[in-house]
Design a protein around this motif. Structure first.
Motif, PDB file in Angstrom:
ATOM      1  N   SER A   1      -7.048   2.968  -3.950  1.00  8.41           N
ATOM      2  CA  SER A   1      -7.058   2.788  -2.481  1.00  8.41           C
ATOM      3  C   SER A   1      -6.511   1.350  -2.222  1.00  8.41           C
ATOM      4  CB  SER A   1      -8.457   2.933  -1.875  1.00  8.41           C
ATOM      5  OG  SER A   1      -9.398   2.272  -2.290  1.00  8.41           O
ATOM      6  N   GLY A   2      -6.030   1.351  -0.863  1.00  6.54           N
ATOM      7  CA  GLY A   2      -5.328  -0.128  -0.547  1.00  6.54           C
ATOM      8  C   GLY A   2      -4.082  -0.561  -1.457  1.00  6.54           C
ATOM      9  N   PRO A   3      -3.854  -1.841  -1.060  1.00  2.43           N
ATOM     10  CA  PRO A   3      -2.746  -2.240  -1.672  1.00  2.43           C
ATOM     11  C   PRO A   3      -2.777  -2.411  -3.063  1.00  2.43           C
ATOM     12  CG  PRO A   3      -3.343  -3.910   0.175  1.00  2.43           C
ATOM     13  CD  PRO A   3      -4.684  -2.795  -0.166  1.00  2.43           C
TER      14      PRO A   3
ATOM     15  N   MET B   1       3.735   2.292 -11.756  1.00  2.00           N
ATOM     16  CA  MET B   1       2.560   2.497 -10.703  1.00  2.00           C
ATOM     17  C   MET B   1       1.450   2.512 -11.490  1.00  2.00           C
ATOM     18  SD  MET B   1       4.265   3.134  -7.908  1.00  2.00           S
ATOM     19  CE  MET B   1       3.141   3.884  -7.009  1.00  2.00           C
ATOM     20  N   ARG B   2       0.391   2.357 -10.370  1.00  2.00           N
ATOM     21  CA  ARG B   2      -1.219   2.159 -10.991  1.00  2.00           C
ATOM     22  C   ARG B   2      -1.801   3.220 -11.755  1.00  2.00           C
ATOM     23  NH1 ARG B   2      -3.620   0.453  -5.238  1.00  2.00           N
ATOM     24  NH2 ARG B   2      -2.556   2.223  -4.008  1.00  2.00           N
ATOM     25  N   ASP B   3      -0.890   4.506 -11.789  1.00  2.00           N
ATOM     26  CA  ASP B   3      -1.562   5.652 -12.510  1.00  2.00           C
ATOM     27  C   ASP B   3      -1.115   5.439 -13.932  1.00  2.00           C
ATOM     28  OD1 ASP B   3       1.083   6.349 -12.108  1.00  2.00           O
ATOM     29  OD2 ASP B   3       1.091   8.259 -12.166  1.00  2.00           O
TER      30      ASP B   3
ATOM     31  N   ASP C   1       0.957  -1.008  -0.018  1.00  2.00           N
ATOM     32  CA  ASP C   1      -0.049   0.022   0.110  1.00  2.00           C
ATOM     33  C   ASP C   1       1.004   1.292  -0.088  1.00  2.00           C
ATOM     34  OD1 ASP C   1      -1.602   1.992   0.276  1.00  2.00           O
ATOM     35  OD2 ASP C   1      -2.760   1.095   1.930  1.00  2.00           O
ATOM     36  N   PRO C   2       0.936   2.112  -1.160  1.00  2.00           N
ATOM     37  CA  PRO C   2       1.961   3.124  -1.199  1.00  2.00           C
ATOM     38  C   PRO C   2       1.502   4.193  -0.471  1.00  2.00           C
ATOM     39  CG  PRO C   2       0.582   2.997  -3.271  1.00  2.00           C
ATOM     40  CD  PRO C   2       0.260   1.729  -2.439  1.00  2.00           C
ATOM     41  N   SER C   3       0.232   4.183   0.045  1.00  2.00           N
ATOM     42  CA  SER C   3      -0.103   5.425   1.294  1.00  2.00           C
ATOM     43  C   SER C   3       0.452   5.149   2.563  1.00  2.00           C
ATOM     44  CB  SER C   3      -1.619   5.407   1.386  1.00  2.00           C
ATOM     45  OG  SER C   3      -2.150   4.303   1.969  1.00  2.00           O
ATOM     46  N   THR C   4       1.027   3.608   2.986  1.00  2.00           N
ATOM     47  CA  THR C   4       1.537   3.739   4.093  1.00  2.00           C
ATOM     48  C   THR C   4       2.973   3.073   4.051  1.00  2.00           C
ATOM     49  OG1 THR C   4       0.893   1.262   4.116  1.00  2.00           O
ATOM     50  CG2 THR C   4      -0.794   2.784   5.164  1.00  2.00           C
ATOM     51  N   ALA C   5       3.608   2.616   3.119  1.00  2.00           N
ATOM     52  CA  ALA C   5       4.867   2.118   2.973  1.00  2.00           C
ATOM     53  C   ALA C   5       5.151   1.657   1.518  1.00  2.00           C
ATOM     54  CB  ALA C   5       5.054   0.540   3.712  1.00  2.00           C
ATOM     55  N   GLY C   6       6.357   1.741   1.345  1.00  2.00           N
ATOM     56  CA  GLY C   6       6.886   1.292  -0.329  1.00  2.00           C
ATOM     57  C   GLY C   6       8.307   0.936  -0.238  1.00  2.00           C
TER      58      GLY C   6
ATOM     59  N   TYR D   1       7.108  -5.253   4.148  1.00  2.00           N
ATOM     60  CA  TYR D   1       6.301  -3.905   4.457  1.00  2.00           C
ATOM     61  C   TYR D   1       4.700  -4.182   3.572  1.00  2.00           C
ATOM     62  CZ  TYR D   1       8.390  -2.621  -0.116  1.00  2.00           C
ATOM     63  OH  TYR D   1       8.993  -2.724  -1.488  1.00  2.00           O
ATOM     64  N   GLY D   2       4.805  -5.106   2.789  1.00  2.00           N
ATOM     65  CA  GLY D   2       3.491  -5.546   2.228  1.00  2.00           C
ATOM     66  C   GLY D   2       3.043  -6.943   2.226  1.00  2.00           C
ATOM     67  N   SER D   3       2.715  -7.662   1.295  1.00  2.00           N
ATOM     68  CA  SER D   3       2.285  -8.933   1.255  1.00  2.00           C
ATOM     69  C   SER D   3       2.516  -9.771   0.124  1.00  2.00           C
ATOM     70  CB  SER D   3       0.993  -9.078   1.566  1.00  2.00           C
ATOM     71  OG  SER D   3      -0.072  -8.665   0.474  1.00  2.00           O
ATOM     72  N   VAL D   4       2.605 -10.913   0.182  1.00  2.00           N
ATOM     73  CA  VAL D   4       2.912 -11.978  -1.113  1.00  2.00           C
ATOM     74  C   VAL D   4       1.729 -12.899  -1.066  1.00  2.00           C
ATOM     75  CG1 VAL D   4       4.730 -13.333  -2.439  1.00  2.00           C
ATOM     76  CG2 VAL D   4       5.459 -11.190  -0.591  1.00  2.00           C
ATOM     77  N   GLU D   5       0.987 -12.920  -2.049  1.00  2.00           N
ATOM     78  CA  GLU D   5      -0.172 -13.899  -2.327  1.00  2.00           C
ATOM     79  C   GLU D   5       0.634 -14.898  -3.277  1.00  2.00           C
ATOM     80  OE1 GLU D   5      -4.239 -13.592  -4.776  1.00  2.00           O
ATOM     81  OE2 GLU D   5      -3.247 -11.940  -4.334  1.00  2.00           O
ATOM     82  N   VAL D   6       0.130 -16.098  -2.791  1.00  2.00           N
ATOM     83  CA  VAL D   6       0.924 -17.339  -3.471  1.00  2.00           C
ATOM     84  C   VAL D   6      -0.337 -18.020  -3.983  1.00  2.00           C
ATOM     85  CG1 VAL D   6       2.238 -19.370  -3.126  1.00  2.00           C
ATOM     86  CG2 VAL D   6       2.805 -17.425  -1.913  1.00  2.00           C
ATOM     87  N   ARG D   7      -0.393 -18.265  -5.068  1.00  2.00           N
ATOM     88  CA  ARG D   7      -1.413 -19.023  -5.972  1.00  2.00           C
ATOM     89  C   ARG D   7      -0.902 -19.870  -6.960  1.00  2.00           C
ATOM     90  NH1 ARG D   7      -6.317 -15.235  -8.275  1.00  2.00           N
ATOM     91  NH2 ARG D   7      -6.422 -13.742  -6.382  1.00  2.00           N
ATOM     92  N   PRO D   8      -1.523 -21.345  -6.645  1.00  2.00           N
ATOM     93  CA  PRO D   8      -0.977 -22.455  -7.940  1.00  2.00           C
ATOM     94  C   PRO D   8      -1.684 -21.903  -9.300  1.00  2.00           C
ATOM     95  CG  PRO D   8      -2.503 -23.272  -5.913  1.00  2.00           C
ATOM     96  CD  PRO D   8      -2.364 -21.828  -5.605  1.00  2.00           C
ATOM     97  N   VAL D   9      -0.799 -22.250 -10.071  1.00  2.00           N
ATOM     98  CA  VAL D   9      -1.225 -21.929 -11.593  1.00  2.00           C
ATOM     99  C   VAL D   9      -1.969 -23.179 -12.255  1.00  2.00           C
ATOM    100  CG1 VAL D   9      -0.362 -21.368 -13.705  1.00  2.00           C
ATOM    101  CG2 VAL D   9       0.605 -19.984 -11.737  1.00  2.00           C
TER     102      VAL D   9
END
Length: 113
Positions: free
Chosen positions: A68-70, A45-47, A10-15, A98-106
């Protein structure tokens, strides 16, 4: 088995910080040396994004992504033995600090033809 490791923050809290570059280079080298890397990429970046939606057959393109959000910052696609191994590698991605890592099987489809 292939797993996508999707890293968010979330760039509004950390990066990311400049000092993190060495950690990224080390992680990237380790995953390549282990022979697990299928693909990887970081995102602007998302912009810089364009978002497409289709409603009632009508396509709409808007500038940017939700602000908004991550945000999804990038991914690694690894070919590892199992989920536990994928989770171990995910914890080593610098963004996890400082964020998260989502792990998904493909899902791997096999097409005939």
């Amino acid at each position: 088995m292939k797993f996508a490791l999707l890293y968010h923050y979330d760039p509004s809290t950390a990066g990311p910080v400049e000092e993190e570059v060495a950690d990224w280079m080390a992680f990237d080298g380790q995953v390549r040396e282990a022979g697990l890397l299928v693909d990887e990429a970081g995102f602007h970046m998302r912009d810089k994004a364009l978002t497409v939606s289709v409603r009632d057959g009508e396509s709409t393109v808007t500038e940017g992504a939700p602000t908004s959000g991550p945000m999804l910052a990038g991914y690694y696609l690894l070919d590892v033995a199992d989920m536990d191994t994928a989770l171990e590698w995910a914890a080593r991605i610098p963004t996890a600090a400082y964020g998260s890592v989502e792990v998904r099987p493909v899902v791997e489809f096999e097409f005939e033809g």
